[in-house]
Design an enzyme around this catalytic site. Structure first.
Site, short mmCIF file in Angstrom:
data_model
loop_
_atom_site.label_atom_id
_atom_site.label_comp_id
_atom_site.label_asym_id
_atom_site.label_seq_id
_atom_site.Cartn_x
_atom_site.Cartn_y
_atom_site.Cartn_z
N ASP A 165 0.74 -1.15 0.05
CA ASP A 165 0.09 -0.05 -0.11
C ASP A 165 0.88 1.08 -0.07
O ASP A 165 1.99 1.24 0.85
CB ASP A 165 -0.88 -0.01 1.29
CG ASP A 165 -1.99 0.99 1.19
OD1 ASP A 165 -2.60 1.31 0.34
OD2 ASP A 165 -1.85 1.97 2.17
N GLU A 223 1.31 0.19 -4.89
CA GLU A 223 0.89 1.37 -5.55
C GLU A 223 2.20 2.42 -5.61
O GLU A 223 2.92 2.84 -4.49
CB GLU A 223 -0.15 2.31 -4.57
CG GLU A 223 -1.56 1.39 -4.44
CD GLU A 223 -2.29 2.05 -3.48
OE1 GLU A 223 -3.37 2.57 -3.93
OE2 GLU A 223 -2.06 2.30 -2.29
#
Length: 665
Positions: free
Chosen positions: A349, A378
């Site tokens: 993340d 990400e």
């Protein structure tokens, strides 16, 4: 009473006598000692248990022992001794099996508050106290024989992103253990219409990897009130190295959540499916009460120049992966999930908050165990992190992180519209301008002579060294699901048009040279009633309604067909940038809203000599000029049949409106 020169004091005593360390003052975090060896904080034997905690700035450290995971007071308090490298130690010479413990650290005459430590491997309900259990006793039958399903190349991966509760909680799922780890172990489950759900559905669909939304112990769901049907995605970490109790059948028993998580992994492996864990090392649920802050205040978090805590996560804090002990912690944590739980991959993340060196060291540590473990994340942050851009694991720096992939928001937004405006459409809505960004995604974000990077929406240069460093997708848990986005961005869209464009979007994903990724339920036209950010929405919003599988049987068949087509034909998954440049050729088209290419010369050793793919988002048919030949059409008008749907000879293919066409010669 003395034990190993450590004073044992009853809880009724106001202060614990014992050794007091000399507090070290450090000019900067770079001068903090780094603990050598493992960061393990509890080592159990039936004769004695050794406790250790890294607290380099502490004046005093206490260990508290409890009978239960919540409630009551410590039955014993132990003063710990200061040792080398900022580590405090205590040994209790009795059998502590089944007991619970916390640490409390004193700095500048202030006790920071109880913490299970930064590295608890088992916890009681709600994760406030660490537990002493026999980890071997949590292994399900046959665990020692559990093996990862075969994987030849990252290019062979097909990812299915799911939340435990979404996937199984609907009454239509036919699953007994709704919202639990064990839901993924149930075979033979059926929808009201008699169609496969659960793990059988995943096998039928053909995905290779399940990406689990955060499954470690997170803070926002009260495990003592599960009857209230609380919901959260889990991006609020509390204990990174323990499964979350809300997904277990008994959150009070520390062993249950561990055993059931392993049973889930084992069942998925037996089904031929690998397991990816979504990890959120970039921030914690809070600062003041976090295990990090109650252990070494300030060290594990970055600060702004004025000394206040930085917040690149937009969740209140950002962790400091560049500091040696945080880097060491992250590496040990992923290895724990691999070794103890047999996890096959990790999705990071807000990976852009972490530094490149840390991510490369994580990749190296995992490769040493098994090179087929996948790592992606990400490639951005919510706000600017407190490190130079060229040192961060941002998407633009992916080429400097071999073996690590990033999501392509270029192709995502070129297909369906920008993240920050739900009503704004793009290619799927028939709007021009996204074609070059889609081509960027089709080649896997690598350099390609026919992609004009100046016209790509977010990246004016290729950022992947290899196509397997790009995750190809059109939607995920975060943001509207695809059905909702199409409805929001195309006024008055009818159901038949919705299905056509849904299929068109996923054709781009599965024929891209990147790693394809879909959001759970999209294969049955899932919707979330238009909710953009459903992280704490009720089941009525988030649950997948399995009755949709029968209602949208053609869409499910199309997704299944795309996956099988990709598996059967290596041309769609070349896995090498040079091969992509050699064998993937974009075809000229007139006008906008059409992207066409061919995979030529038996690309990747494919049995088909030439494969042509055309994406047409126009509301009328498109004609595309192709090399002379006799073509077999295998995908047209929302149907896929590798045996052939039609035969076409000549130099032109006609593609129906709002659909994809795939043909070979």
């Amino acid at each position: 009473m003395k034990m190993n020169d450590l004073v044992i004091v009853g809880v009724a005593v106001a202060t614990a006598a014992g050794c007091t360390s000399v507090k070290n003052e450090y000019a900067s975090y770079e001068l903090y000692p780094v603990r050598s060896g493992s960061l393990t904080e509890m080592e159990y034997t039936s004769e004695a248990t050794h406790f250790s905690v890294w607290a380099p700035t502490a004046d005093e450290v206490r260990l508290m022992l409890y009978e239960a995971g919540e409630g009551g007071h410590a039955y014993t308090t132990v003063s710990m001794e200061a040792g080398e490298e900022g580590v405090w130690h205590a040994t209790v010479k009795e059998d502590l099996m089944g007991k619970f413990y916390t640490f409390n650290i004193k700095i500048d005459d202030q006790w920071l508050g109880d913490t299970p430590g930064i590295n608890a491997k088992a916890v009681g309900v709600n994760g406030k106290r660490a537990a002493i259990i026999d980890m071997k006793a949590t292994d399900p039958e046959g665990w020692a024989e559990d093996r990862r399903p075969p994987l030849q190349s990252f290019a062979d991966i097909v990812i299915y992103e799911m939340h435990h509760r979404d996937f199984s909680v609907s009454p239509a799922s036919g699953i007994e253990h709704k919202g639990k780890f064990l839901a993924m172990t149930e075979e033979g489950t059926r929808s009201p219409e008699g169609l496969a759900t659960g793990i059988d559905h995943l096998k039928e669909l053909g995905v290779t990897h399940v990406h689990l939304l955060p499954s470690y112990d997170y803070a926002s769901v009260d495990e003592t009130k599960l009857s209230e049907n609380q919901y959260n995605w889990g991006y609020d970490p509390q204990n990174y190295n323990v499964p979350d109790g809300s997904y277990s059948t008994d959150p009070y028993d520390p062993a249950t959540r561990i055993r059931e998580f392993k049973q889930m992994v084992q069942a998925l492996h037996k089904a031929g499916i690998r397991v990816i864990l979504d990890v959120v090392y970039n921030h914690t649920f809070n600062i003041a009460g976090s295990n990090f802050e109650r252990t070494a205040p300030g060290y594990f978090y970055r600060q702004k120049p004025d000394g206040t805590y930085a917040d690149a996560s937009a969740c209140g804090n950002e962790t400091a992966s560049d500091r040696p002990m945080m880097r060491k912690y992250m590496i040990e944590s992923v290895l724990h999930w691999v070794n103890e739980y047999h996890i096959d991959g990790f999705r990071f993340d807000l990976m852009g908050i972490h530094d490149i060196k840390t991510m490369n060291e994580i990749r190296a540590a995992l490769t040493a165990v098994d090179p087929s473990i996948v790592v992606y994340g990400e490639g951005w942050a919510a706000q600017a992190p407190q490190l130079p851009q060229d040192s961060l694991a941002m998407k633009a720096n992916t080429h400097r992180m071999p073996g690590i992939a990033a999501f392509s928001d270029e192709m995502r937004d070129a297909l369906r519209g920008p993240f920050n405006d739900n009503k704004q459409g793009a290619f799927l809505a028939g709007l021009p301008g996204g074609e070059e960004s889609i081509k960027f995604g089709i080649v896997g974000a690598v350099q390609h002579p026919q992609v004009c990077n100046d016209s790509v929406n977010y990246s004016q240069a290729p950022w992947a060294a290899e196509p397997t460093q790009m995750i190809s997708y059109v939607s995920c848990h975060d943001d509207m699901c695809l059905v909702d986005r199409l409805r929001a961005s195309i006024s008055g869209i009818k159901d038949d048009e919705l299905a056509r464009l849904d299929k068109l979007a996923q054709t781009a994903v599965f024929t891209s040279q990147g790693i394809p990724f879909i959001y759970a339920g999209e294969e049955v036209m899932r919707d979330k009633k238009g909710v953009h950010n459903s992280y704490q929405s009720p089941d009525s919003i988030n649950a997948i309604d399995w009755s949709r599988k029968a209602l949208h049987a053609d869409v499910f068949a199309y997704y299944k067909g795309l996956i099988q087509l990709r598996k059967n034909h290596p041309a769609f998954r070349l896995g090498d940038a040079d091969l992509v440049r050699r064998h993937l050729e974009f075809l000229p088209v007139e006008g906008t809203n059409v992207v066409a290419w061919r995979l030529k010369e038996h690309a990747g050793g494919d049995k088909w000599e030439d494969i042509v793919v055309v994406l047409n988002s126009r509301r009328e048919p498109a004609r595309v000029t192709v090399p002379q030949g006799n073509y077999t059409v295998v995908c047209k008008d929302g149907f896929i049949n590798e045996g052939g749907l039609a035969k076409v000879s000549g130099t032109e293919l006609t593609v129906p409106a709002q659909s994809a066409l795939i043909a070979w010669k």
